[in-house]
Design a protein around this motif. Structure first.
Motif, PDB file in Angstrom:
ATOM      1  N   UNK A 190       0.810  -1.232   0.000  1.00 35.18           N
ATOM      2  CA  UNK A 190       0.000   0.000   0.000  1.00 35.18           C
ATOM      3  C   UNK A 190       0.838   1.275   0.000  1.00 35.18           C
ATOM      4  N   UNK A 191       1.821   1.299  -0.858  1.00 35.47           N
ATOM      5  CA  UNK A 191       2.692   2.481  -0.917  1.00 35.47           C
ATOM      6  C   UNK A 191       2.860   3.005  -2.345  1.00 35.47           C
ATOM      7  N   UNK A 192       1.840   2.823  -3.172  1.00 37.81           N
ATOM      8  CA  UNK A 192       1.886   3.330  -4.552  1.00 37.81           C
ATOM      9  C   UNK A 192       0.692   4.249  -4.795  1.00 37.81           C
ATOM     10  N   UNK A 193       0.741   5.487  -4.251  1.00 40.81           N
ATOM     11  CA  UNK A 193      -0.372   6.422  -4.449  1.00 40.81           C
ATOM     12  C   UNK A 193      -0.659   6.625  -5.932  1.00 40.81           C
ATOM     13  N   UNK A 194      -1.936   6.703  -6.269  1.00 43.69           N
ATOM     14  CA  UNK A 194      -2.318   6.860  -7.671  1.00 43.69           C
ATOM     15  C   UNK A 194      -2.179   5.566  -8.448  1.00 43.69           C
ATOM     16  N   UNK A 195      -1.878   4.467  -7.745  1.00 49.17           N
ATOM     17  CA  UNK A 195      -1.726   3.139  -8.359  1.00 49.17           C
ATOM     18  C   UNK A 195      -0.517   3.046  -9.287  1.00 49.17           C
ATOM     19  N   UNK A 196       0.412   4.014  -9.148  1.00 48.12           N
ATOM     20  CA  UNK A 196       1.607   4.045 -10.001  1.00 48.12           C
ATOM     21  C   UNK A 196       2.843   3.739  -9.155  1.00 48.12           C
ATOM     22  N   UNK A 197       3.614   2.717  -9.513  1.00 45.16           N
ATOM     23  CA  UNK A 197       4.847   2.414  -8.773  1.00 45.16           C
ATOM     24  C   UNK A 197       5.828   3.591  -8.844  1.00 45.16           C
ATOM     25  N   UNK A 198       6.533   3.829  -7.747  1.00 45.74           N
ATOM     26  CA  UNK A 198       7.379   5.024  -7.640  1.00 45.74           C
ATOM     27  C   UNK A 198       8.816   4.652  -7.244  1.00 45.74           C
ATOM     28  N   UNK A 199       9.638   5.670  -7.034  1.00 46.87           N
ATOM     29  CA  UNK A 199      11.055   5.425  -6.741  1.00 46.87           C
ATOM     30  C   UNK A 199      11.257   4.646  -5.442  1.00 46.87           C
ATOM     31  N   UNK A 200      10.413   4.932  -4.447  1.00 48.30           N
ATOM     32  CA  UNK A 200      10.545   4.215  -3.170  1.00 48.30           C
ATOM     33  C   UNK A 200      10.243   2.724  -3.364  1.00 48.30           C
ATOM     34  N   UNK A 201       9.230   2.437  -4.177  1.00 45.27           N
ATOM     35  CA  UNK A 201       8.902   1.042  -4.492  1.00 45.27           C
ATOM     36  C   UNK A 201      10.083   0.370  -5.195  1.00 45.27           C
ATOM     37  N   UNK A 202      10.731   1.109  -6.108  1.00 47.48           N
ATOM     38  CA  UNK A 202      11.878   0.548  -6.842  1.00 47.48           C
ATOM     39  C   UNK A 202      13.039   0.261  -5.887  1.00 47.48           C
ATOM     40  N   UNK A 203      13.234   1.160  -4.924  1.00 46.34           N
ATOM     41  CA  UNK A 203      14.293   0.942  -3.935  1.00 46.34           C
ATOM     42  C   UNK A 203      14.010  -0.324  -3.120  1.00 46.34           C
ATOM     43  N   UNK A 204      12.770  -0.452  -2.655  1.00 48.62           N
ATOM     44  CA  UNK A 204      12.355  -1.616  -1.846  1.00 48.62           C
ATOM     45  C   UNK A 204      12.583  -2.934  -2.601  1.00 48.62           C
ATOM     46  N   UNK A 205      12.082  -2.996  -3.822  1.00 54.41           N
ATOM     47  CA  UNK A 205      12.238  -4.249  -4.574  1.00 54.41           C
ATOM     48  C   UNK A 205      13.708  -4.483  -4.948  1.00 54.41           C
ATOM     49  N   UNK A 206      14.409  -3.418  -5.317  1.00 53.98           N
ATOM     50  CA  UNK A 206      15.821  -3.568  -5.663  1.00 53.98           C
ATOM     51  C   UNK A 206      16.633  -4.098  -4.484  1.00 53.98           C
ATOM     52  N   UNK A 207      16.300  -3.657  -3.287  1.00 56.34           N
ATOM     53  CA  UNK A 207      16.994  -4.152  -2.088  1.00 56.34           C
ATOM     54  C   UNK A 207      16.846  -5.672  -1.952  1.00 56.34           C
ATOM     55  N   UNK A 208      15.748  -6.199  -2.491  1.00 55.05           N
ATOM     56  CA  UNK A 208      15.450  -7.623  -2.341  1.00 55.05           C
ATOM     57  C   UNK A 208      15.757  -8.423  -3.611  1.00 55.05           C
ATOM     58  N   UNK A 209      16.532  -7.811  -4.507  1.00 55.71           N
ATOM     59  CA  UNK A 209      16.801  -8.416  -5.813  1.00 55.71           C
ATOM     60  C   UNK A 209      17.807  -9.551  -5.825  1.00 55.71           C
ATOM     61  N   UNK A 210      18.323  -9.945  -4.644  1.00 58.47           N
ATOM     62  CA  UNK A 210      19.172 -11.144  -4.615  1.00 58.47           C
ATOM     63  C   UNK A 210      18.333 -12.417  -4.513  1.00 58.47           C
ATOM     64  N   UNK A 211      17.020 -12.266  -4.405  1.00 58.30           N
ATOM     65  CA  UNK A 211      16.138 -13.439  -4.522  1.00 58.30           C
ATOM     66  C   UNK A 211      16.302 -14.009  -5.921  1.00 58.30           C
ATOM     67  N   UNK A 212      16.172 -15.331  -6.044  1.00 59.22           N
ATOM     68  CA  UNK A 212      16.116 -15.896  -7.387  1.00 59.22           C
ATOM     69  C   UNK A 212      14.943 -15.289  -8.144  1.00 59.22           C
ATOM     70  N   UNK A 213      13.804 -15.196  -7.430  1.00 56.12           N
ATOM     71  CA  UNK A 213      12.588 -14.644  -8.030  1.00 56.12           C
ATOM     72  C   UNK A 213      11.899 -13.717  -7.042  1.00 56.12           C
ATOM     73  N   UNK A 214      11.638 -12.491  -7.487  1.00 49.01           N
ATOM     74  CA  UNK A 214      10.789 -11.563  -6.736  1.00 49.01           C
ATOM     75  C   UNK A 214       9.392 -11.639  -7.350  1.00 49.01           C
ATOM     76  N   UNK A 215       8.404 -11.866  -6.514  1.00 53.14           N
ATOM     77  CA  UNK A 215       7.012 -11.793  -6.973  1.00 53.14           C
ATOM     78  C   UNK A 215       6.428 -10.533  -6.349  1.00 53.14           C
TER      79      UNK A 215
END
Ligand SMILES: Cc1cc2nc3c(=O)[nH]c(=O)nc-3n(C[C@H](O)[C@H](O)[C@H](O)COP(=O)(O)O)c2cc1C
Length: 357
Positions: free
Chosen positions: A28-53
């Motif tokens: 619940x951190x994408x106001x306007x239903x559009x992914x933003x820079x903070x979302x990109x930082x969060x997922x990028x931090x977890x990008x050592x997973x084989x697969x991010x869903x």
């Protein structure tokens, strides 16, 4: 101890560098239903997973529910997701978008005053959180049979946009009481036409969504998540074993990327049934630690293990599982909404100054 977890695996068209997946989690951190820079930082931090869903992502404006969840039906969303997929790829991870049409788990507040749609006009028990506080779940509008193919088609369109945004594939959210799971159920689906009644009819919507996404981007880029026997979101199935058996049988031979089971809700061996019948890769999830993950992989019960809350709280979870160090504890107060706190500020081992890193 952890050996198989860190071996590569092929899921359909996609090869993962390890067998650790980040489970889909709504934040619940994408106001306007559009992914933003903070979302990109969060997922990028977890990008050592084989697969991010990703978190549940709305495939169509008619399927919106919940506060500030992202979508995948317009150009701004595609551009926003591109930042996310680039951030994960930069870390070596693969990323699938979870496509979630919430159906009756919504409110007119999320739909510009419109009524949520569902298989039948049966409200889920309980409240839904809106921007102006918790409100009772509304009675949804039963979809006309003639409208259903167009709703199914939104999963195909969203899959096409996902690939445009740089995703490696999509996961159809058939779990946890959202629209496909509402169709599968025997309490939210009271239809007497070809979309209700028998297990074949109740599964038609879900299998249609999988087929639409497969036709759009290839079955080898499409996964499916189901939660046999789960009561989440006021869902019931009078025979979850038969439902799972039917789905796993129908998906045989299709070359799907994977089947993903949310565990724990059933009193039958859902993973065993899925393994025996389904001929593609299997992802298991629910309360896993490294030892149990390794044991299930070693026993051949699964190909990949998905970690939810532990991945939320540990951006470097794969490294922690490999080294066996302690994990950060997730803070439920910051799960659903807010800012960087409890989202992108969980420390890595390095940041925490742990020598093993
Ligand atoms: C904050 C949070 C949000 C979640 N949102 C989703 C979601 O959007 N889609 C989904 O399929 N499951 C969702 N789940 C369920 C998780 O994917 C997973 O099944 C659950 O956390 C159990 O796995 P775990 O024991 O490793 O945490 C969510 C779980 C949490 C904790």
């Amino acid at each position: 101890m952890t050996n198989i977890l860190f071996s590569p695996v092929r899921l359909g068209d996609v090869t993962l560098s390890n067998r650790i997946a980040m489970a889909p989690m709504t934040r619940n951190r994408s106001p306007g239903a559009v992914p933003n820079d903070l979302n990109a930082l969060y997922y990028g931090q977890r990008g050592t997973a084989g697969l991010v869903i990703t978190e549940g992502t709305t495939p169509d404006a008619g399927g919106r529910g919940y506060i500030d969840i992202p979508g995948l039906y317009d150009a701004a969303q595609v551009a926003g997701w591109r930042k996310v997929t680039d951030a994960v790829h930069a870390k070596g991870g693969k990323i699938f978008a979870q496509l979630m049409h919430t159906g009756r788990i919504s409110h007119p507040d999320f739909l510009d005053g419109g009524t949520p749609v569902a298989p039948s006009a049966v409200a889920a028990k309980g409240d839904i959180f809106t921007k102006t506080g918790p409100k009772p779940m509304p009675v949804p509008r039963a979809l006309d049979a003639a409208e259903i193919p167009a709703v199914i088609a939104t999963f195909g369109r969203a899959a096409t946009l996902a690939v445009e945004a740089g995703f490696d594939g999509v996961e159809i959210h058939g779990a946890n009481g959202y629209l496909p799971s509402q169709f599968l159920s025997t309490n939210a689906n009271l239809r007497a036409d070809e979309w209700g009644g028998s297990v074949e009819n109740r599964a038609r919507f879900l299998l249609g969504a999988v087929a639409a996404a497969s036709a759009a981007i290839g079955a080898g880029r499409v996964g499916l998540r189901v939660s046999p026997g789960s009561a989440f979101n006021d869902i019931a199935d009078s025979d979850p074993e038969a439902t799972l058996t039917h789905i796993a049988t129908a998906l045989r031979g299709q070359g799907l990327a994977y089947l993903h089971l949310v565990g724990g809700a059933y009193d039958f061996d859902a993973a065993g049934i899925a393994r025996r019948i389904f001929d593609g890769p299997l992802i298991l999830n629910g309360g896993y630690d490294a030892a149990r993950a390794e044991a299930d992989l070693a026993a051949g019960r699964a190909d990949v293990i998905a970690f939810g809350s532990s991945f939320l709280a540990n951006p470097d979870l794969p490294e922690r599982l490999r080294t066996g160090v302690a994990l950060n504890t997730p803070d439920p107060k910051t799960f659903y909404g807010g800012d960087a706190a409890g989202y992108t500020d969980y420390p890595t081992l390095r940041e925490a100054g742990v020598a093993a890193a």
